[in-house]
Design a protein around this motif. Structure first.
Motif, PDB file in Angstrom:
ATOM      1  N   PHE A   1       0.841  -1.191   0.000  1.00  0.00           N
ATOM      2  CA  PHE A   1       0.000   0.000   0.000  1.00  0.00           C
ATOM      3  C   PHE A   1       0.880   1.247   0.000  1.00  0.00           C
ATOM      4  CE2 PHE A   1      -2.632  -3.298   1.998  1.00  0.00           C
ATOM      5  CZ  PHE A   1      -3.727  -3.261   1.140  1.00  0.00           C
TER       6      PHE A   1
ATOM      7  N   GLU B   1     -10.027  -6.348  -9.216  1.00  0.00           N
ATOM      8  CA  GLU B   1      -9.228  -5.156  -9.533  1.00  0.00           C
ATOM      9  C   GLU B   1     -10.144  -3.939  -9.533  1.00  0.00           C
ATOM     10  OE1 GLU B   1      -5.983  -4.169 -12.985  1.00  0.00           O
ATOM     11  OE2 GLU B   1      -8.009  -4.667 -13.638  1.00  0.00           O
TER      12      GLU B   1
ATOM     13  N   ASN C   1     -10.267   0.707  -9.348  1.00  0.00           N
ATOM     14  CA  ASN C   1      -9.578   1.990  -9.402  1.00  0.00           C
ATOM     15  C   ASN C   1     -10.261   2.881  -8.364  1.00  0.00           C
ATOM     16  OD1 ASN C   1      -7.428   3.415 -10.629  1.00  0.00           O
ATOM     17  ND2 ASN C   1      -8.893   4.713 -11.704  1.00  0.00           N
ATOM     18  N   PRO C   2      -9.750   2.908  -7.126  1.00  0.00           N
ATOM     19  CA  PRO C   2     -10.478   3.502  -6.008  1.00  0.00           C
ATOM     20  C   PRO C   2     -10.764   4.993  -6.169  1.00  0.00           C
ATOM     21  CG  PRO C   2      -8.669   2.132  -5.236  1.00  0.00           C
ATOM     22  CD  PRO C   2      -8.484   2.301  -6.707  1.00  0.00           C
TER      23      PRO C   2
ATOM     24  N   SER D   1      -8.216   8.011  -6.916  1.00  0.00           N
ATOM     25  CA  SER D   1      -7.058   7.538  -7.678  1.00  0.00           C
ATOM     26  C   SER D   1      -6.672   8.555  -8.755  1.00  0.00           C
ATOM     27  CB  SER D   1      -7.376   6.202  -8.350  1.00  0.00           C
ATOM     28  OG  SER D   1      -6.339   5.836  -9.243  1.00  0.00           O
TER      29      SER D   1
ATOM     30  N   ALA E   1      -5.618  -0.626  -7.879  1.00  0.00           N
ATOM     31  CA  ALA E   1      -5.696  -1.506  -6.710  1.00  0.00           C
ATOM     32  C   ALA E   1      -6.130  -2.899  -7.148  1.00  0.00           C
ATOM     33  CB  ALA E   1      -6.672  -0.953  -5.677  1.00  0.00           C
TER      34      ALA E   1
ATOM     35  N   SER F   1      -2.418  -1.534  -3.375  1.00  0.00           N
ATOM     36  CA  SER F   1      -2.947  -0.293  -3.934  1.00  0.00           C
ATOM     37  C   SER F   1      -1.795   0.651  -4.190  1.00  0.00           C
ATOM     38  CB  SER F   1      -3.940   0.369  -2.987  1.00  0.00           C
ATOM     39  OG  SER F   1      -4.317   1.647  -3.483  1.00  0.00           O
ATOM     40  N   TRP F   2      -1.864   1.326  -5.368  1.00  0.00           N
ATOM     41  CA  TRP F   2      -0.877   2.323  -5.711  1.00  0.00           C
ATOM     42  C   TRP F   2      -1.426   3.739  -5.534  1.00  0.00           C
ATOM     43  CZ3 TRP F   2       2.688   1.201 -10.542  1.00  0.00           C
ATOM     44  CH2 TRP F   2       3.998   1.067 -10.082  1.00  0.00           C
ATOM     45  N   CYS F   3      -2.575   3.831  -4.901  1.00  0.00           N
ATOM     46  CA  CYS F   3      -3.101   5.172  -4.587  1.00  0.00           C
ATOM     47  C   CYS F   3      -3.528   5.211  -3.122  1.00  0.00           C
ATOM     48  CB  CYS F   3      -4.259   5.532  -5.525  1.00  0.00           C
ATOM     49  SG  CYS F   3      -5.657   4.402  -5.476  1.00  0.00           S
ATOM     50  N   ALA F   4      -2.718   4.594  -2.267  1.00  0.00           N
ATOM     51  CA  ALA F   4      -2.999   4.530  -0.830  1.00  0.00           C
ATOM     52  C   ALA F   4      -2.160   5.577  -0.109  1.00  0.00           C
ATOM     53  CB  ALA F   4      -2.700   3.140  -0.296  1.00  0.00           C
TER      54      ALA F   4
END
Length: 347
Positions: free
Chosen positions: A159, A202, A204-205, A208, A215, A233-236
């Motif tokens: 995260f 999968e 996209n939160p 994002s 994610a 997640s790459w937008c955490a």
């Protein structure tokens, strides 16, 4: 023996390759870069100047540079869509190839490149440098030595909220394609198991800054009834995990945790009476070989040693295809909403 090498693809990633080659005494002795290739000749010229490679052959056509230099090695640092052409050209000139990850942009193309390498009688390996670090080597040794008994589960959390900008912001499946393969390849190495199937969700939160797939949550079934879970997640934003993920290994006798940085803890059942038996701390063994813990340098050393010794490098393409299959299997599962079998068809 000193091997002549041509580096193809002179973007930002190439600098890490050249630093590794120049900083490691053995690599500096064993490999000489004799050519740089890039569609943008100016990029190759700038790289040559920055790394004092004044005598290298510079060009925009890999085949021409290989003919001029009589190189034995090609370091493939091009964008994934150009990989197949570079690898095929290198094999046609009798070279061994070390490629950046991923192995390919599709499973069919990956299988094709493996077959081309077999027909050429040359080595094709992939830079999976994240498995060549101290933490991953310690986890692998702990599993092999049965520190927590028989392995039953591997659980990885990733995260982080990096604001890269550029191409990643517009990628499809950005987390799975660009980052998750590091953890999945390392988990396959640590466990020593074969991936069999995957179910993945999968998303996209909200919030994002990526266009798609920042994610993912995936459950992999591995051989011998071992389960791997990946949550990422790459937008955490906020308190992040390590870039190497936070790990928890479960065994028949206990569990081992690693925060992805410096904190390890292995515990087995204690002898307390009652519902819960408590715990007892046990030692986590050190990495068995210090030379295997230097990331990119260790990958390069492994590659060169395999060529010299007639052995197989750890990240050879016909094995690394299993890691690639985990990624594409997760993507297919996310697309269909179904469990997907992971198959490499003979590899």
């Amino acid at each position: 023996m000193t091997y002549r090498a041509v580096l193809c693809g002179c973007g930002a990633m190439a600098r890490g390759w050249l630093r590794a080659l120049q900083d490691d005494p053995d690599l500096k002795r064993d490999v000489i870069v004799v050519g740089l290739v890039d569609l943008n000749r100016g990029a190759a010229e700038a790289l040559a100047q920055d790394f004092a490679l004044s005598s290298v052959c510079i060009g925009t056509d890999l085949g021409e540079v290989l003919t001029a230099t009589r190189a034995e090695l090609v370091f493939d640092v091009v964008v994934p869509v150009a990989r197949a052409a570079v690898v095929e050209t290198a094999f046609a000139h009798g070279c061994h190839v070390l490629s950046e990850k991923p192995l390919s942009i599709s499973m069919d193309e990956a299988r094709h490149l493996i077959e081309v390498a077999r027909q050429a009688g040359r080595i094709h390996a992939i830079v999976q440098n994240r498995r060549f670090i101290t933490g991953i080597r310690r986890l692998r040794r702990a599993v092999e030595e049965g520190v927590i008994g028989t392995l039953t589960g591997v659980h990885c959390d990733f995260f982080i909220g990096p604001h890269f900008g550029g191409f990643r912001d517009d990628m499809d499946h950005v987390l799975l394609l660009d980052m998750a393969i590091h953890t999945l390849d390392a988990a396959r190495f640590v466990s020593g198991k074969v991936p069999l199937s995957v179910y993945c969700v999968e998303t996209n939160p909200a919030g994002s800054w990526y266009r798609h797939g920042a994610a993912a949550n995936a459950i992999f079934r591995l051989s011998d009834d071992v389960v791997l879970t990946y949550r990422g997640s790459w937008c955490a934003e906020g308190r992040r995990t390590s870039w190497e993920s936070a790990w928890r290994l479960i065994g028949s006798k206990g569990m081992l945790t690693w925060d992805g940085e410096d904190a390890f803890e292995a515990t087995v059942a204690g002898d307390e009476a009652g519902l819960l038996r408590g715990l007892r701390t046990v030692d986590v063994p050190q990495a068995p070989f210090e030379t295997q813990t230097h990331g990119h340098r260790s990958v390069l050393r492994d590659f060169v040693a395999a060529i010299r010794g007639g052995t197989v490098p750890e990240t050879v393409s016909h094995d690394n295809i299993r890691s690639l299959a985990m990624v594409f299997g997760a993507i297919e599962s996310a697309r269909t909403g179904q469990v997907v079998s992971i198959q490499t068809e003979g590899h």
